[in-house]
Each structure stands twice: as structure tokens, then as C-alpha cells.
Scaffold this motif. Structure first.
Motif, PDB file in Angstrom:
ATOM      1  N   ASP A  53       0.847  -1.190   0.000  1.00  0.00           N
ATOM      2  CA  ASP A  53       0.000   0.000   0.000  1.00  0.00           C
ATOM      3  C   ASP A  53       0.883   1.241   0.000  1.00  0.00           C
ATOM      4  OD1 ASP A  53      -2.562  -0.971  -0.127  1.00  0.00           O
ATOM      5  OD2 ASP A  53      -2.821  -1.110   2.043  1.00  0.00           O
ATOM      6  N   SER A  54       0.255   2.377  -0.255  1.00  0.00           N
ATOM      7  CA  SER A  54       0.987   3.640  -0.281  1.00  0.00           C
ATOM      8  C   SER A  54       0.876   4.334   1.072  1.00  0.00           C
ATOM      9  CB  SER A  54       0.415   4.558  -1.372  1.00  0.00           C
ATOM     10  OG  SER A  54       1.067   5.805  -1.356  1.00  0.00           O
ATOM     11  N   SER A  55       1.934   4.219   1.885  1.00  0.00           N
ATOM     12  CA  SER A  55       2.041   4.981   3.125  1.00  0.00           C
ATOM     13  C   SER A  55       3.497   4.988   3.522  1.00  0.00           C
ATOM     14  CB  SER A  55       1.192   4.370   4.252  1.00  0.00           C
ATOM     15  OG  SER A  55       1.882   3.305   4.878  1.00  0.00           O
ATOM     16  N   ARG A  76      -2.305   0.061  -5.334  1.00  0.00           N
ATOM     17  CA  ARG A  76      -3.225   1.079  -5.855  1.00  0.00           C
ATOM     18  C   ARG A  76      -3.636   0.743  -7.286  1.00  0.00           C
ATOM     19  NH1 ARG A  76       0.571   6.181  -4.952  1.00  0.00           N
ATOM     20  NH2 ARG A  76       1.958   4.626  -5.911  1.00  0.00           N
ATOM     21  N   ALA A  77      -2.815  -0.066  -7.962  1.00  0.00           N
ATOM     22  CA  ALA A  77      -3.071  -0.368  -9.367  1.00  0.00           C
ATOM     23  C   ALA A  77      -3.473  -1.816  -9.623  1.00  0.00           C
ATOM     24  CB  ALA A  77      -1.823  -0.046 -10.191  1.00  0.00           C
ATOM     25  N   LEU A  78      -3.238  -2.696  -8.658  1.00  0.00           N
ATOM     26  CA  LEU A  78      -3.469  -4.120  -8.876  1.00  0.00           C
ATOM     27  C   LEU A  78      -4.550  -4.661  -7.948  1.00  0.00           C
ATOM     28  CD1 LEU A  78       0.238  -5.379  -9.066  1.00  0.00           C
ATOM     29  CD2 LEU A  78      -1.307  -4.968 -10.983  1.00  0.00           C
ATOM     30  N   GLY A  79      -5.377  -5.552  -8.468  1.00  0.00           N
ATOM     31  CA  GLY A  79      -6.304  -6.309  -7.645  1.00  0.00           C
ATOM     32  C   GLY A  79      -5.692  -7.641  -7.277  1.00  0.00           C
ATOM     33  N   ALA A 107       8.120 -15.973  -2.624  1.00  0.00           N
ATOM     34  CA  ALA A 107       7.489 -15.459  -1.403  1.00  0.00           C
ATOM     35  C   ALA A 107       6.772 -14.151  -1.734  1.00  0.00           C
ATOM     36  CB  ALA A 107       8.524 -15.220  -0.305  1.00  0.00           C
ATOM     37  N   LEU A 108       5.621 -13.963  -1.124  1.00  0.00           N
ATOM     38  CA  LEU A 108       4.866 -12.714  -1.233  1.00  0.00           C
ATOM     39  C   LEU A 108       4.649 -12.161   0.167  1.00  0.00           C
ATOM     40  CD1 LEU A 108       3.131 -10.571  -2.701  1.00  0.00           C
ATOM     41  CD2 LEU A 108       1.164 -12.100  -2.362  1.00  0.00           C
ATOM     42  N   LEU A 109       5.095 -10.938   0.389  1.00  0.00           N
ATOM     43  CA  LEU A 109       4.922 -10.289   1.680  1.00  0.00           C
ATOM     44  C   LEU A 109       3.780  -9.288   1.602  1.00  0.00           C
ATOM     45  CD1 LEU A 109       8.651  -9.650   2.690  1.00  0.00           C
ATOM     46  CD2 LEU A 109       7.255 -11.732   2.883  1.00  0.00           C
ATOM     47  N   LEU A 110       2.922  -9.317   2.617  1.00  0.00           N
ATOM     48  CA  LEU A 110       1.742  -8.464   2.662  1.00  0.00           C
ATOM     49  C   LEU A 110       2.078  -7.163   3.390  1.00  0.00           C
ATOM     50  CD1 LEU A 110      -0.724 -11.307   3.677  1.00  0.00           C
ATOM     51  CD2 LEU A 110      -0.400 -10.357   1.380  1.00  0.00           C
ATOM     52  N   LEU A 111       2.391  -6.135   2.636  1.00  0.00           N
ATOM     53  CA  LEU A 111       2.659  -4.814   3.201  1.00  0.00           C
ATOM     54  C   LEU A 111       1.432  -3.945   2.947  1.00  0.00           C
ATOM     55  CD1 LEU A 111       5.467  -6.100   3.188  1.00  0.00           C
ATOM     56  CD2 LEU A 111       6.412  -3.904   2.472  1.00  0.00           C
ATOM     57  N   VAL A 112       0.315  -4.419   3.494  1.00  0.00           N
ATOM     58  CA  VAL A 112      -0.991  -3.807   3.221  1.00  0.00           C
ATOM     59  C   VAL A 112      -1.832  -3.819   4.493  1.00  0.00           C
ATOM     60  CG1 VAL A 112      -1.046  -4.412   0.766  1.00  0.00           C
ATOM     61  CG2 VAL A 112      -1.891  -6.040   2.456  1.00  0.00           C
ATOM     62  N   GLY A 113      -2.914  -3.066   4.437  1.00  0.00           N
ATOM     63  CA  GLY A 113      -3.789  -2.928   5.589  1.00  0.00           C
ATOM     64  C   GLY A 113      -4.602  -4.180   5.874  1.00  0.00           C
ATOM     65  N   HIS A 114      -5.121  -4.200   7.092  1.00  0.00           N
ATOM     66  CA  HIS A 114      -5.948  -5.309   7.575  1.00  0.00           C
ATOM     67  C   HIS A 114      -7.308  -4.749   7.993  1.00  0.00           C
ATOM     68  CE1 HIS A 114      -7.102  -8.888   9.876  1.00  0.00           C
ATOM     69  NE2 HIS A 114      -7.501  -8.052  10.814  1.00  0.00           N
ATOM     70  N   PRO A 115      -8.432  -5.378   7.667  1.00  0.00           N
ATOM     71  CA  PRO A 115      -8.534  -6.680   6.987  1.00  0.00           C
ATOM     72  C   PRO A 115      -8.356  -6.611   5.467  1.00  0.00           C
ATOM     73  CG  PRO A 115     -10.705  -5.901   7.577  1.00  0.00           C
ATOM     74  CD  PRO A 115      -9.739  -4.921   8.186  1.00  0.00           C
ATOM     75  N   GLU A 116      -8.636  -5.448   4.881  1.00  0.00           N
ATOM     76  CA  GLU A 116      -8.477  -5.349   3.423  1.00  0.00           C
ATOM     77  C   GLU A 116      -7.378  -4.367   3.063  1.00  0.00           C
ATOM     78  OE1 GLU A 116      -9.685  -7.223   1.201  1.00  0.00           O
ATOM     79  OE2 GLU A 116     -11.082  -8.323   2.489  1.00  0.00           O
ATOM     80  N   PRO A 117      -6.623  -4.688   2.005  1.00  0.00           N
ATOM     81  CA  PRO A 117      -6.809  -5.811   1.063  1.00  0.00           C
ATOM     82  C   PRO A 117      -6.119  -7.113   1.463  1.00  0.00           C
ATOM     83  CG  PRO A 117      -5.079  -4.396   0.258  1.00  0.00           C
ATOM     84  CD  PRO A 117      -5.580  -3.748   1.532  1.00  0.00           C
ATOM     85  N   ALA A 118      -5.550  -7.181   2.669  1.00  0.00           N
ATOM     86  CA  ALA A 118      -4.754  -8.355   3.040  1.00  0.00           C
ATOM     87  C   ALA A 118      -5.548  -9.654   2.911  1.00  0.00           C
ATOM     88  CB  ALA A 118      -4.231  -8.202   4.468  1.00  0.00           C
ATOM     89  N   VAL A 119      -6.766  -9.679   3.458  1.00  0.00           N
ATOM     90  CA  VAL A 119      -7.557 -10.917   3.453  1.00  0.00           C
ATOM     91  C   VAL A 119      -7.868 -11.365   2.031  1.00  0.00           C
ATOM     92  CG1 VAL A 119      -9.811 -11.874   4.047  1.00  0.00           C
ATOM     93  CG2 VAL A 119      -8.507 -10.589   5.768  1.00  0.00           C
ATOM     94  N   SER A 120      -8.239 -10.438   1.171  1.00  0.00           N
ATOM     95  CA  SER A 120      -8.563 -10.801  -0.215  1.00  0.00           C
ATOM     96  C   SER A 120      -7.351 -11.329  -0.961  1.00  0.00           C
ATOM     97  CB  SER A 120      -9.132  -9.586  -0.954  1.00  0.00           C
ATOM     98  OG  SER A 120     -10.398  -9.228  -0.430  1.00  0.00           O
ATOM     99  N   ILE A 121      -6.181 -10.756  -0.704  1.00  0.00           N
ATOM    100  CA  ILE A 121      -4.962 -11.238  -1.360  1.00  0.00           C
ATOM    101  C   ILE A 121      -4.656 -12.667  -0.923  1.00  0.00           C
ATOM    102  CG2 ILE A 121      -2.483 -10.902  -1.577  1.00  0.00           C
ATOM    103  CD1 ILE A 121      -2.996  -7.887  -1.235  1.00  0.00           C
ATOM    104  N   VAL A 122      -4.749 -12.919   0.389  1.00  0.00           N
ATOM    105  CA  VAL A 122      -4.472 -14.272   0.884  1.00  0.00           C
ATOM    106  C   VAL A 122      -5.415 -15.276   0.240  1.00  0.00           C
ATOM    107  CG1 VAL A 122      -4.518 -15.765   2.920  1.00  0.00           C
ATOM    108  CG2 VAL A 122      -3.508 -13.484   3.083  1.00  0.00           C
ATOM    109  N   LYS A 123      -6.690 -14.961   0.206  1.00  0.00           N
ATOM    110  CA  LYS A 123      -7.656 -15.895  -0.379  1.00  0.00           C
ATOM    111  C   LYS A 123      -7.356 -16.167  -1.850  1.00  0.00           C
ATOM    112  CE  LYS A 123     -11.546 -14.899   2.712  1.00  0.00           C
ATOM    113  NZ  LYS A 123     -12.929 -14.317   2.813  1.00  0.00           N
ATOM    114  N   SER A 124      -6.999 -15.132  -2.602  1.00  0.00           N
ATOM    115  CA  SER A 124      -6.720 -15.310  -4.034  1.00  0.00           C
ATOM    116  C   SER A 124      -5.478 -16.173  -4.247  1.00  0.00           C
ATOM    117  CB  SER A 124      -6.530 -13.949  -4.709  1.00  0.00           C
ATOM    118  OG  SER A 124      -7.744 -13.245  -4.767  1.00  0.00           O
TER     119      SER A 124
END
Length: 382
Positions: A173-175, A202-205, A220-237
Motif C-alpha cells: 500500500d501507499s504509506s 493502488r493499481a493491482l487487484g 514469497a509474497l509479503l503483505l505490506l498492506v492494511g488489515h482486513p483489506e486488502p490483506a484478506v482478499s490477497i491471501v484468499k486469491s
């Protein structure tokens, strides 16, 4: 049990102050301002754990005669992960005459609170935020318990290398917090043969993230994003994409620490390593605090609850030793030596860190056990 909302919490704390003063009725309370995220978009569960630790420590201080016979009292303000709301709260608490400021979980919020406290000359012991640049310039007014982001995330990078990961993607995410984390990983991994691919959320789903992982052969994919979204949706996908059956998901910021993660993701919540600031074995004090926190939270306490407890333990020791004068409190940071729940707490000046820093609390890389998602496995230690 933690109350459901901010009004109930503050009412509960008022009752706590009354209970504490029953044995010290002639003395006015010593007040500590507490910054805690208690409503969205703040991470509410983290806020409840932080508050539980702060509150338990206050009760224990008051059971031990308070601050030279005066009861200790929390004055709680909900930051809701809003930096401007936090700045206004710090200003209000300073005018109310609190002896010191404690708490905050979100790094971007803590940075604003620290800058405001520095300007006002209000001692601030930051509990949980890790952003290295907590203030723009070195300050005598602010100290911190949590490890700096650069220190903890380099330990996480060591874990990635030891597990054989060299092609690493970050969904970011952008922060300032996430950008800082991505930079720490890149600077540490690149000289050691690692590559870091940044995926701009900001550009990818979530589906596009999966395609990028396949195209770039990331392991490896690291989740540098907010919780619950988009982190939960990324994990599920990612979990449902057969092309990515072997990829490791990771969350250095600690999203999987809290029960909400397991509730939202079920079995998908497991095997996602994250940073946790606890020792492998708690001291007798830590074990007693863990038992009491478990009763208050009705579940296992996170490391954030221990950070809250240790914050008040340090401030109570300083106030007992040096009185409630704000300048004297700030002058005391380099002289602190307090046995906390996770070890002996001392503050020092650390290169690249602008505040007084505990260097360092214990750090683990852990994940939820796939066979039993409510149980944590220790994968790597500092």
C-alpha cells in the motif's frame, strides 16, 4: 473482559480510578494520557490488547500504593488511526496536566503524536509503533519500547534468506510505513543475492497480483498492506491459485497475530510468518501478567498487550523515582532500568533513531500452525 466501545472503556477506567483511590482518598491522582485506536479505521483489536495491558499495569501499580501514595489514573483518548485526531488529543492531554503520555499502535499516528509531544514538552513513552523516524529531529521527550522497523524487518529478511527465498515480491500500500518497510527489505536483501519486486496495490487487484507472482517466479509474497483489506482478499486469491501452491505468504507487520485474522481466513490464516516481540519463555513476572491478561481479554494476549503493560511499569518507576515534573521525567530516560514482562528495559541512543530506544526487545518470527491455527510456531529468533 474488555468493554465493547470507547464510552464503556472510559467509564470502566473512571471506576478503576475510584477503586484505586479508596485506599488513597486524600491524594489527587497522577494522570497518564493514553493514546489507543479504539474505532475504525484503527486496528481495534490491537487497541483493545494495548489498553488491556495499560489498564492491568495501572491496577497493579495502585495495588502497590500507587505513586508515593497517590493513585495512578489513565486518561484515554481514541486515535482511530487518525494522525490529526492524535495531535489534538496530545494537545488536550497536555492542557489537562497529565504527567506523561503512553501508548499508540499505528506508526504514522505515533509519529504525529511524538512530534506534538516534543513541541509541547510532554514526555511520551511509545508502546508499539516501530517507524524509525518517529520524530524528524532527535528529541529528549520521547522514548520507545517497540523495536525500530529497520531492526525487526532485517531479522525478518534473515529468516527469508535462511528459508531459501531469493525472489521476493511485496504487495504494498501507499504509506510512509509500508514504503519504509519495502526499502528496508530491498536494502538488506539485494547485497545478499535477493531481489524484491514491488507490487503497487493502488493499481493491482488480488487476481492481478497472482499473475505477477507467476510471471516473475516469486517464491514469497509479503503483505505490506492494511488489515482486513486488502490483506484478506490477497491471501484468499493466492491460496486458491493452483499456480502458486508452493509460494510462501508472509506478513512482517504482524497481521496474523490477532484472532480476527484467524476468524476471517480460517485454515488460510496459517503458515504466514510474522514478527512478534516476545521471548521464547516468559519470566515469572511475564507469566503472571499473561494469566491476568488472558482473563481480561478472554483469549491469549498478543505481544501488544505486553507492550502496554511494560509502558506503565516503566512510567510508574520513573514517576516514583523522579516525581511528576515533566522535564525530570524526560531527563530520566537514560537512567531507566526496569524489569518488564519481556526482559530488562533500558533506553539508549541508537544510530539512526531519533528517540530514546529500548535496544532491543526480544523478536521472533512465528506463524499459525496449519494443524492447529490457534497455536503459534516459533520459526526464527533474534
Amino acid at each position: 473482559m474488555i468493554p465493547d466501545g470507547p464510552d464503556q472503556i472510559i467509564g470502566c477506567l473512571s471506576a478503576l480510578a475510584v477503586d484505586a483511590m479508596s485506599g488513597m482518598i486524600a491524594q489527587p491522582s497522577v494522570q497518564i494520557g493514553a493514546l489507543v485506536p479504539l474505532t475504525r479505521p484503527g486496528w481495534v483489536e490491537a487497541g483493545h490488547h494495548l489498553l488491556a495491558g495499560l489498564e492491568l499495569a495501572v491496577r497493579n501499580v495502585n495495588d502497590a500504593d500507587g505513586i508515593a501514595g497517590r493513585p495512578l489514573e489513565l486518561v484515554v483518548r481514541d486515535t482511530a488511526a487518525d494522525p490529526q485526531r492524535a495531535a489534538a488529543a496530545v494537545d488536550e492531554l497536555a492542557r489537562l496536566g497529565v504527567a506523561a503520555l503512553a501508548g499508540e499502535y499505528h506508526s504514522v499516528v505515533a509519529r504525529t503524536a511524538a512530534a506534538t509531544a516534543d513541541t509541547l514538552g510532554l514526555p511520551f513513552l511509545c508502546s508499539s509503533a516501530v517507524l524509525d523516524a518517529l520524530t524528524e529531529q532527535p528529541t529528549e521527550w520521547v522514548a520507545r519500547l517497540a523495536p525500530a522497523q529497520s531492526h525487526g524487518w532485517q531479522i525478518y529478511a534473515d529468516f527469508l534468506l535462511s528459508a531459501g527465498h531469493r525472489r521476493i515480491a511485496v504487495a504494498a500500500d501507499s504509506s510512509v510505513y509500508w514504503t519504509s518497510g519495502a526499502r528496508i527489505l530491498l536494502d538488506y536483501l539485494a547485497p545478499r543475492g535477493g531481489t524484491v519486486l514491488e507490487l503497487d496495490m493502488r493499481a493491482l487487484g488480488p487476481t492481478a497480483v497472482c499473475d505477477e507472482l507467476v510471471d516473475n517466479r516469486a517464491t514469497a509474497l509479503l503483505l505490506l498492506v492494511g488489515h482486513p483489506e486488502p490483506a484478506v482478499s490477497i491471501v484468499k486469491s493466492v491460496r486458491r491459485d493452483r499456480r502458486l501452491a508452493e509460494i510462501m505468504l508472509g506478513a512482517p507487520a504482524g497481521q496474523p497475530e490477532f484472532a480476527e485474522w484467524a476468524t476471517l481466513l480460517g485454515d488460510d490464516s496459517a503458515a504466514i510468518p510474522f514478527l512478534r516481540y516476545l521471548p521464547e519463555r516468559l519470566s515469572p513476572l511475564g507469566a503472571r501478567v499473561e494469566t491476568a491478561l488472558r482473563e481480561r481479554l478472554t483469549r491469549a494476549p498478543s505481544f501488544v498487550a505486553f507492550e502496554g503493560y511494560d509502558t506503565i511499569a516503566v512510567l510508574a518507576d520513573v514517576l516514583r523515582s523522579h516525581g511528576t515534573d515533566r522535564a525530570r521525567t524526560a531527563e530520566s530516560w537514560p537512567h531507566v532500568a526496569v524489569e518488564g514482562t519481556r526482559g530488562l528495559i533500558k533506553f539508549s541512543r541508537t544510530p539512526g533513531i531519533s528517540v530514546w530506544q529500548w535496544a532491543w526487545p526480544p523478536i521472533q518470527v512465528v506463524d499459525r500452525d496449519p494443524a492447529e491455527p490457534d497455536r503459534f510456531r516459533i520459526l526464527h529468533t533474534s
